[in-house]
Design a protein around this motif. Structure first.
Motif, PDB file in Angstrom:
ATOM      1  N   ALA A  19       4.180  -6.993   2.778  1.00 27.55           N
ATOM      2  CA  ALA A  19       4.804  -5.722   2.411  1.00 27.55           C
ATOM      3  C   ALA A  19       6.301  -5.908   2.260  1.00 27.55           C
ATOM      4  CB  ALA A  19       4.497  -4.670   3.482  1.00 27.55           C
ATOM      5  N   GLY A  20       6.895  -5.057   1.440  1.00 24.67           N
ATOM      6  CA  GLY A  20       8.339  -5.088   1.298  1.00 24.67           C
ATOM      7  C   GLY A  20       8.844  -5.927   0.150  1.00 24.67           C
ATOM      8  N   GLN A  21       7.939  -6.554  -0.606  1.00 24.46           N
ATOM      9  CA  GLN A  21       8.361  -7.363  -1.753  1.00 24.46           C
ATOM     10  C   GLN A  21       8.316  -6.510  -3.026  1.00 24.46           C
ATOM     11  OE1 GLN A  21       9.613 -10.344  -1.413  1.00 24.46           O
ATOM     12  NE2 GLN A  21       9.153 -10.384   0.774  1.00 24.46           N
ATOM     13  N   ALA A  22       9.393  -6.544  -3.772  1.00 23.44           N
ATOM     14  CA  ALA A  22       9.506  -5.709  -4.972  1.00 23.44           C
ATOM     15  C   ALA A  22       8.835  -6.402  -6.149  1.00 23.44           C
ATOM     16  CB  ALA A  22      10.977  -5.429  -5.280  1.00 23.44           C
ATOM     17  N   VAL A  23       7.511  -6.274  -6.197  1.00 20.38           N
ATOM     18  CA  VAL A  23       6.732  -6.916  -7.258  1.00 20.38           C
ATOM     19  C   VAL A  23       5.803  -5.896  -7.889  1.00 20.38           C
ATOM     20  CG1 VAL A  23       6.795  -9.165  -6.101  1.00 20.38           C
ATOM     21  CG2 VAL A  23       4.865  -7.631  -5.700  1.00 20.38           C
ATOM     22  N   ALA A  24       5.354  -6.206  -9.095  1.00 25.78           N
ATOM     23  CA  ALA A  24       4.337  -5.413  -9.783  1.00 25.78           C
ATOM     24  C   ALA A  24       3.213  -6.337 -10.193  1.00 25.78           C
ATOM     25  CB  ALA A  24       4.928  -4.718 -11.007  1.00 25.78           C
ATOM     26  N   ARG A  25       1.982  -5.921  -9.933  1.00 22.26           N
ATOM     27  CA  ARG A  25       0.810  -6.683 -10.355  1.00 22.26           C
ATOM     28  C   ARG A  25       0.265  -6.040 -11.615  1.00 22.26           C
ATOM     29  NH1 ARG A  25      -3.057  -7.292  -5.284  1.00 22.26           N
ATOM     30  NH2 ARG A  25      -2.532  -5.091  -4.993  1.00 22.26           N
ATOM     31  N   MET A  26       0.366  -6.756 -12.727  1.00 25.47           N
ATOM     32  CA  MET A  26       0.087  -6.186 -14.033  1.00 25.47           C
ATOM     33  C   MET A  26      -1.278  -6.616 -14.555  1.00 25.47           C
ATOM     34  SD  MET A  26       2.860  -4.561 -14.281  1.00 25.47           S
ATOM     35  CE  MET A  26       2.531  -3.900 -15.918  1.00 25.47           C
ATOM     36  N   PRO A  27      -2.116  -5.652 -14.981  1.00 23.42           N
ATOM     37  CA  PRO A  27      -3.381  -6.018 -15.621  1.00 23.42           C
ATOM     38  C   PRO A  27      -3.125  -6.796 -16.906  1.00 23.42           C
ATOM     39  CG  PRO A  27      -3.339  -3.687 -15.033  1.00 23.42           C
ATOM     40  CD  PRO A  27      -1.942  -4.199 -14.858  1.00 23.42           C
ATOM     41  N   LEU A  28      -3.987  -7.745 -17.188  1.00 27.33           N
ATOM     42  CA  LEU A  28      -3.872  -8.556 -18.397  1.00 27.33           C
ATOM     43  C   LEU A  28      -4.777  -8.009 -19.487  1.00 27.33           C
ATOM     44  CD1 LEU A  28      -3.864 -12.077 -16.746  1.00 27.33           C
ATOM     45  CD2 LEU A  28      -1.979 -11.077 -18.042  1.00 27.33           C
ATOM     46  N   SER A  29      -4.265  -7.979 -20.695  1.00 26.60           N
ATOM     47  CA  SER A  29      -5.056  -7.559 -21.845  1.00 26.60           C
ATOM     48  C   SER A  29      -5.298  -8.769 -22.735  1.00 26.60           C
ATOM     49  CB  SER A  29      -4.331  -6.459 -22.624  1.00 26.60           C
ATOM     50  OG  SER A  29      -3.075  -6.936 -23.096  1.00 26.60           O
TER      51      SER A  29
END
Length: 212
Positions: free
Chosen positions: A154-164
């Motif tokens: 927790a606390g990490q400024a990340v985004a997990r992005m779906p792949l198309s």
């Protein structure tokens, strides 16, 4: 990384069968299979690897447990984090972060998938564990490709992005037991608990997911 399945399954068993002893040991696929052969574990939850046992290996019974998509991990303030989904080739000019080749086949998988998307990733950083990858990405040092079940601190400024795209990469996870041992009611109970945990993790309309 497979503890996202094993821990919930173990918790189910502790709740439903409090007299049953549940022991978990985290290790790589090759070591898991060695422990299984030696009788030191009863169920291995593994990813198929290039040098691993083939599906028809007479020593084991291997069954599909889960096939999960990979997500692209990007800094939360990265332009790609504003998209509904991304393609691998959208990160062709980015620095990449992978797991250390001695830890798993993550680096090889990233190279292979990026090559299929038409580029060679510029791999700059290597880390041994997912939390380190989360930290490197969260601090703007690059992007990575992670299985959906992989988690960071927790606390990490990340985004997990779906792949198309037409060939969205996935990861297969199997259960493996010694041949014939599935008839053992306790082993069967463990596998059923894992299958229930896997159903809870089936993808449901992925959208960008942020952690900060």
């Amino acid at each position: 990384m497979r503890c996202g399945l094993i821990a919930p399954a173990g918790g189910r068993l502790r709740h439903s069968h409090p007299d049953l002893q549940v022991r978990v040991r985290e290790c790589e696929t090759a070591e898991s299979m060695d422990l299984l052969v030696a009788g030191e574990v009863d169920i291995a939850v593994v990813e198929p690897i290039e040098d691993g046992p083939p599906p028809d290996d007479a020593r084991f019974e291997q069954s599909p447990l889960l096939e999960e998509p990979h997500l692209m991990l990007v800094p939360a303030d990265h332009p790609l984090a504003r998209a509904a989904s991304v393609r691998l080739e959208d990160a062709a000019d980015e620095d990449w972060i992978v797991s250390d080749p001695g830890a798993c086949d993550h680096a090889q998988r990233v190279r292979m998938l990026c090559a299929a998307a038409g580029f060679s990733p510029r791999i700059v950083h290597a880390a041994t564990h997912w939390p380190a990858i989360w930290s490197l990405v969260g601090n703007g040092l690059g992007v990575s490709l992670v299985p959906r079940l992989a988690e960071g601190p927790a606390g990490q400024a990340v985004a997990r992005m779906p792949l198309s795209g037409g060939n969205t990469p996935t990861r297969r996870i199997l259960t493996c037991v010694r041949r014939g041992s599935r008839r053992n009611p306790l082993i069967d109970l463990g596998i059923r608990a894992l299958e229930e945990a896997a159903r809870d993790h089936e993808p449901r309309n992925d959208r960008p997911r942020f952690a900060a």
